[in-house]
Design an enzyme around this catalytic site. Structure first.
Site, mmCIF file in Angstrom:
data_model
loop_
_atom_site.group_PDB
_atom_site.id
_atom_site.type_symbol
_atom_site.label_atom_id
_atom_site.label_comp_id
_atom_site.label_asym_id
_atom_site.label_seq_id
_atom_site.Cartn_x
_atom_site.Cartn_y
_atom_site.Cartn_z
ATOM 1 C CG HIS A 151 2.610 -70.678 -81.541
ATOM 2 N ND1 HIS A 151 1.324 -70.331 -81.224
ATOM 3 C CD2 HIS A 151 2.511 -71.450 -82.658
ATOM 4 C CE1 HIS A 151 0.486 -70.864 -82.101
ATOM 5 N NE2 HIS A 151 1.186 -71.557 -82.971
ATOM 6 C CD GLN B 256 -10.969 -78.199 -72.484
ATOM 7 O OE1 GLN B 256 -11.379 -78.541 -73.592
ATOM 8 N NE2 GLN B 256 -10.031 -78.851 -71.838
ATOM 9 C CG HIS C 239 -4.110 -71.807 -87.512
ATOM 10 N ND1 HIS C 239 -2.850 -72.281 -87.818
ATOM 11 C CD2 HIS C 239 -4.168 -71.797 -86.148
ATOM 12 C CE1 HIS C 239 -2.170 -72.531 -86.711
ATOM 13 N NE2 HIS C 239 -2.951 -72.252 -85.673
ATOM 14 C CD GLU D 234 -2.338 -72.958 -82.116
ATOM 15 O OE1 GLU D 234 -2.451 -72.061 -82.971
ATOM 16 O OE2 GLU D 234 -2.646 -72.808 -80.914
ATOM 17 C CD GLN E 39 -8.279 -66.278 -79.254
ATOM 18 O OE1 GLN E 39 -8.287 -67.450 -79.646
ATOM 19 N NE2 GLN E 39 -7.483 -65.853 -78.303
ATOM 20 C CB ALA F 97 4.236 -66.440 -71.790
ATOM 21 N NE ARG G 96 0.700 -59.149 -74.083
ATOM 22 C CZ ARG G 96 -0.327 -58.634 -73.441
ATOM 23 N NH1 ARG G 96 -0.416 -57.326 -73.278
ATOM 24 N NH2 ARG G 96 -1.295 -59.406 -72.976
ATOM 25 N N GLY G 97 2.194 -62.912 -75.736
ATOM 26 C CA GLY G 97 1.958 -63.867 -74.652
ATOM 27 C C GLY G 97 1.290 -63.180 -73.478
ATOM 28 C CG ASP G 98 -1.968 -63.596 -72.055
ATOM 29 O OD1 ASP G 98 -2.097 -62.372 -72.250
ATOM 30 O OD2 ASP G 98 -2.587 -64.466 -72.692
ATOM 31 C CG PHE H 299 -9.674 -71.139 -73.752
ATOM 32 C CD1 PHE H 299 -8.569 -70.826 -72.975
ATOM 33 C CD2 PHE H 299 -9.554 -71.088 -75.128
ATOM 34 C CE1 PHE H 299 -7.369 -70.467 -73.566
ATOM 35 C CE2 PHE H 299 -8.363 -70.724 -75.732
ATOM 36 C CZ PHE H 299 -7.265 -70.408 -74.939
ATOM 37 C CG HIS I 5 -5.808 -58.499 -76.807
ATOM 38 N ND1 HIS I 5 -5.535 -57.945 -75.571
ATOM 39 C CD2 HIS I 5 -5.178 -59.693 -76.828
ATOM 40 C CE1 HIS I 5 -4.753 -58.776 -74.890
ATOM 41 N NE2 HIS I 5 -4.519 -59.838 -75.640
#
Ligand code: FAD
Length: 284
Positions: free
Chosen positions: A74, A209, A263, A14, A173, A48, A104-106, A213, A146
């Site tokens: 995506h 970082q 992935h 990715e 995730q 998004a 869905r995204g944020d 995250f 989630h």
């Protein structure tokens, strides 16, 4: 080719859209180097409601052109109108893209309405409505659940909605505890979900970082790992070396335990993934 012989699974990489021309050049080089590892596909994230939306399409086209390997954009639905999403789907189809990562995204902070599709299961349903079986649809899965989910059972049921709407496979995730993944897959099987759930692998290169995250996305950094990484202070090289060992071991456990693929969140770099592949004996 050896990779497929050793574990008989698929790998994917990715990227995120570049911000500059130099960033785009770096992706080209990284994708060409990773293409030598014979991945099933490359994917590119989507911002998004943000300015990176067109960049996703440009990036997947560029990667496909330089590698000749399938690419999956995506696509997130939050804050978007159905008409815009329909157009993007038709454009991707016309470009010969046949795999999509549906999310869905944020909602970016300060942005108003959530749009016409509120959850990823509604997006998957919409993709099937507009383009039938054209796309192989990947969705997101959360072995540690989630962060907004009410409880674990609810999150599992919500994942099942995406499968019932037509998702073909899932990418997780990232996580650092392989048991969370195996338990998650077992729980899905118990509720009748059996699509491939491919672990998402996050390299460890920059601890500050990663900690930031992980806090946002609800991925747990186990105490033993956190303490180790904190102990390296700002010695980036030591963090990266240790990180490669830890992640190689995680990948090995996942593959030995029967994960259907891996992935890699490459962070637009090829070096870490290549080193992990070497450690796993998947390349010379
Ligand atoms: P959903 O599956 O819709 O779930 C979101 C939350 O709502 C969960 O808590 C779930 O339990 C709950 N829920 C789901 N359906 C329902 C329902 N019908 N009713 C009530 N509650 C429900 N973000 C981006 O912006 N761009 C990207 O490119 C991107 N790529 C990603 C790739 C992967 C592999 C992963 C794992 C995540 C990615 N994300 C990306 C992040 C993702 O957008 C966020 O995690 C987001 O918060 C949730 O997206 P989702 O598709 O998992 O949402």
């Amino acid at each position: 080719m050896r990779s497929q012989l050793k574990y008989r699974v698929d790998y994917s990489f990715e990227f995120f859209p570049p911000k500059t021309d130099k960033g785009a050049e770096n992706i080209k080089v990284a994708a060409q180097q990773l293409a030598a590892l014979n991945p099933k596909f490359f994917s590119c994230t989507f911002g998004a409601g943000g300015s990176t939306q067109e960049k996703t399409g440009e990036t997947v086209s560029m990667i496909k052109e330089v590698t000749g390997i399938a690419t999956a954009p995506h696509l997130s639905c939050i804050g978007s109108k159905k008409d815009n999403i329909r157009q993007m789907l038709l454009d991707y189809k016309a470009q010969g893209i046949d795999r999509i990562v549906a999310l869905r995204g944020d909602m970016p902070s300060g942005m108003g309405s959530p749009g016409e599709l509120r959850f990823a299961n509604e997006l998957v349903e919409f993709i099937r409505e507009v383009t039938g079986d054209h796309f192989h649809i990947e969705v997101a899965a959360y072995p540690e659940f989630h962060p907004q989910s009410f409880n674990a059972d609810d999150d599992l049921k919500n994942f099942k909605r995406k499968v019932e709407a037509g998702a073909n496979s899932a990418i997780t995730q990232y996580f650092f505890n392989p048991d969370s993944y195996f338990r998650y897959v077992d729980s899905l099987e118990k509720i009748g979900v059996d699509i491939p759930v491919v672990p998402g692998i996050m390299p460890i290169t920059n601890y500050a970082q990663l900690a930031r995250f992980s806090h946002m996305c609800g991925a747990e950094i186990p105490r033993w790992l956190r303490k180790r990484l904190e102990g390296f202070y700002d010695d980036r090289e030591a963090i990266a070396d240790y990180g490669i060992d830890v992640i190689s071991e995680l990948c090995r456990s996942l593959l030995e335990g029967g994960a259907p693929g891996l992935h890699f969140y490459t962070l637009n770099r090829s070096d870490t993934s290549i080193k992990i592949f070497k450690n796993l004996g998947l390349t010379d």
